[in-house]
Design a protein around this motif. Structure first.
Motif, PDB file in Angstrom:
ATOM      1  N   ALA A   1       0.824  -1.212   0.000  1.00 19.82           N
ATOM      2  CA  ALA A   1       0.000   0.000   0.000  1.00 19.82           C
ATOM      3  C   ALA A   1       0.858   1.262   0.000  1.00 19.82           C
ATOM      4  O   ALA A   1       0.546   2.240  -0.696  1.00 19.82           O
ATOM      5  N   ASP A   2       1.954   1.247   0.759  1.00 19.00           N
ATOM      6  CA  ASP A   2       2.832   2.414   0.792  1.00 19.00           C
ATOM      7  C   ASP A   2       3.503   2.661  -0.552  1.00 19.00           C
ATOM      8  O   ASP A   2       3.683   3.806  -0.969  1.00 19.00           O
ATOM      9  N   SER A   3       3.894   1.591  -1.237  1.00 17.64           N
ATOM     10  CA  SER A   3       4.509   1.745  -2.561  1.00 17.64           C
ATOM     11  C   SER A   3       3.521   2.348  -3.551  1.00 17.64           C
ATOM     12  O   SER A   3       3.877   3.197  -4.375  1.00 17.64           O
ATOM     13  N   LYS A   4       2.260   1.921  -3.479  1.00 17.49           N
ATOM     14  CA  LYS A   4       1.237   2.459  -4.377  1.00 17.49           C
ATOM     15  C   LYS A   4       0.968   3.930  -4.068  1.00 17.49           C
ATOM     16  O   LYS A   4       0.815   4.748  -4.983  1.00 17.49           O
ATOM     17  N   LEU A   5       0.928   4.295  -2.783  1.00 20.67           N
ATOM     18  CA  LEU A   5       0.728   5.688  -2.408  1.00 20.67           C
ATOM     19  C   LEU A   5       1.916   6.535  -2.839  1.00 20.67           C
ATOM     20  O   LEU A   5       1.751   7.664  -3.305  1.00 20.67           O
ATOM     21  N   PHE A   6       3.104   5.965  -2.716  1.00 22.13           N
ATOM     22  CA  PHE A   6       4.308   6.647  -3.172  1.00 22.13           C
ATOM     23  C   PHE A   6       4.212   6.968  -4.661  1.00 22.13           C
ATOM     24  O   PHE A   6       4.565   8.068  -5.102  1.00 22.13           O
ATOM     25  N   CYS A   7       3.719   6.014  -5.456  1.00 22.26           N
ATOM     26  CA  CYS A   7       3.564   6.229  -6.890  1.00 22.26           C
ATOM     27  C   CYS A   7       2.582   7.364  -7.174  1.00 22.26           C
ATOM     28  O   CYS A   7       2.800   8.179  -8.076  1.00 22.26           O
ATOM     29  N   GLU A   8       1.513   7.429  -6.395  1.00 16.67           N
ATOM     30  CA  GLU A   8       0.530   8.505  -6.560  1.00 16.67           C
ATOM     31  C   GLU A   8       1.172   9.867  -6.281  1.00 16.67           C
ATOM     32  O   GLU A   8       1.007  10.824  -7.041  1.00 16.67           O
ATOM     33  N   ILE A   9       1.897   9.936  -5.179  1.00 20.81           N
ATOM     34  CA  ILE A   9       2.579  11.180  -4.811  1.00 20.81           C
ATOM     35  C   ILE A   9       3.582  11.581  -5.882  1.00 20.81           C
ATOM     36  O   ILE A   9       3.665  12.738  -6.293  1.00 20.81           O
ATOM     37  N   ASN A  10       4.326  10.591  -6.352  1.00 19.54           N
ATOM     38  CA  ASN A  10       5.367  10.860  -7.324  1.00 19.54           C
ATOM     39  C   ASN A  10       4.797  11.362  -8.647  1.00 19.54           C
ATOM     40  O   ASN A  10       5.339  12.270  -9.275  1.00 19.54           O
ATOM     41  N   ALA A  11       3.679  10.768  -9.070  1.00 22.37           N
ATOM     42  CA  ALA A  11       3.038  11.196 -10.313  1.00 22.37           C
ATOM     43  C   ALA A  11       2.553  12.645 -10.208  1.00 22.37           C
ATOM     44  O   ALA A  11       2.750  13.452 -11.127  1.00 22.37           O
ATOM     45  N   ALA A  12       1.930  12.982  -9.079  1.00 20.15           N
ATOM     46  CA  ALA A  12       1.443  14.348  -8.876  1.00 20.15           C
ATOM     47  C   ALA A  12       2.603  15.341  -8.800  1.00 20.15           C
ATOM     48  O   ALA A  12       2.541  16.437  -9.372  1.00 20.15           O
TER      49      ALA A  12
END
Length: 377
Positions: free
Chosen positions: A117-128
């Motif tokens: 879950a943290d890796s997926k949230l990291f990807c969201e943050i990184n994309a934004a």
């Protein structure tokens, strides 16, 4: 150009975008299937606060598949690396079953993660973050192209600068709002720990404190949480309303001078250096402020991170820094004052009240002028 980079680069863990091994006693498993694979070696590395450490590696099979089962004992930042140009950041914890897919030739911009879950949230943050920073860069490029147009008038350049700066500030504010909301909803998340690095700590100290309270409570033994906790505790000691720590150094002529000697005045504690181009560019704003408010009890206490006294003296004279409170220990970035005031770049300043307490930090240009007008109204 007045448009300024609020953050010059993404934090180290946000440098990439997303889209036979030793058996582990924790039950952790990392597997995946990568396209465009040609038998490359996939390496898993731990990105700890004290450096990068190799954890495990495996060769991709003919289908581009791999499986790693290292002993992951606690949550941390990792990277899955094929080459310096093809790597993916992951946030992994014990007992997870994580799956990664992507293009082996360009893992950083193509990878997707399941099971973390943290890796997926990291990807969201990184994309934004990537999108917002690209939009800022586009404004920078637009201004540079416009200002280099042959025979363009200074009036038109100034008009374009004001227009683009307004858009730039709006982009910064928009992204900071997004990050603040995300962090405060995920204060015990390591993905949010990566995100908060983009928020100016002096402006968002309350958010830093909220995250520290929750993250440190949940992970008291984590090296990441401990480092963040120490940084936040240091910043709390320098929050507005707290006493400004004493500084006592030598003037250019070798005489000792203390910051506390200026009590009774509004003081701008200004950190700079002769070799620092942004500092030299900011000096005219400080000179202007000093000229306007010195008769009202305003003083500047300049601390130089120089090493060579002659270059320091020359810069003082050339930039017309006419106030007398100039000090340095001539230790540059080895000066203890850096950790005392917890800053990582210059120019940096702290505005101090008549009774020696911190009023505000890191004020530049119009922000400095606005704050001084408020103080001396």
């Amino acid at each position: 150009m007045k448009i300024k980079k609020i953050v010059s680069a993404l934090p180290i863990v946000l440098l990439v975008a997303c889209s036979s091994t030793t058996q582990s006693s924790t039950g952790f498993e990392l597997k995946g299937k990568l396209s465009n694979a040609h038998g490359e070696t996939v390496r898993l590395e731990l990105m700890a606060p004290n450096g990068v450490t190799a954890v495990d590696s495996v060769v991709l099979n003919e289908k581009g598949e791999f499986k790693l089962t290292p002993a992951i004992k606690e949550v941390g930042f990792y990277r899955l690396k094929i080459s310096d140009r093809s790597l993916a950041t992951l946030i992994l914890d014990a007992n997870q079953n994580v799956t990664v897919t992507g293009d082996a030739a360009d893992l950083g911009t193509t990878y997707a993660v399941e099971g973390s879950a943290d890796s997926k949230l990291f990807c969201e943050i990184n994309a934004a973050s990537t999108k917002n920073y690209r939009e800022r860069d586009a404004l920078q490029d637009k201004f540079q192209n416009f200002s280099s147009t042959p025979n363009i008038s200074p009036v038109r350049i100034d008009s374009m600068n004001k227009s683009l700066e307004k858009q730039y500030v709006a982009l910064v504010g928009e992204h900071n709002k997004y990050l603040k909301n995300l962090v405060e909803k995920n204060t015990s998340s390591f993905a949010a720990l990566a995100a908060i690095q983009q928020l100016p700590p002096d402006e968002f100290l309350e958010t830093y404190i909220k995250m520290d309270d929750n993250l440190f409570a949940k992970y008291p033994n984590s090296q990441y949480a401990k480092m963040f906790h120490a940084d936040v505790q240091s910043r709390k000691k320098l929050a507005p309303g707290t006493p400004a720590p004493e500084i006592k150094m030598n003037t250019p002529d070798g005489k000792s001078l203390a910051l506390s000697s200026l009590k009774g005045k509004i003081v701008l504690l200004d950190f700079w250096a002769s070799w620092c181009a942004p500092c030299r560019a900011e000096n005219p704003n400080v000179v202007k402020a000093y000229a306007k408010y010195k008769s009202k009890g305003f003083e500047v206490f300049s601390v130089s991170l120089d090493k060579e006294v002659d270059k320091w003296k020359q810069a003082i004279q050339k930039d017309n820094l006419s106030w007398t409170s100039h000090v340095s220990d001539l230790q540059a970035w080895q000066s203890p004052v850096i950790s005392t005031y917890n800053f990582k770049g210059i120019p940096y300043n702290v505005l101090i009240s008549k009774d020696g307490k911190i009023l505000a930090k890191n004020l530049r240009g119009e922000e400095l002028e606005k704050k001084l007008a408020e103080v001396f109204q």
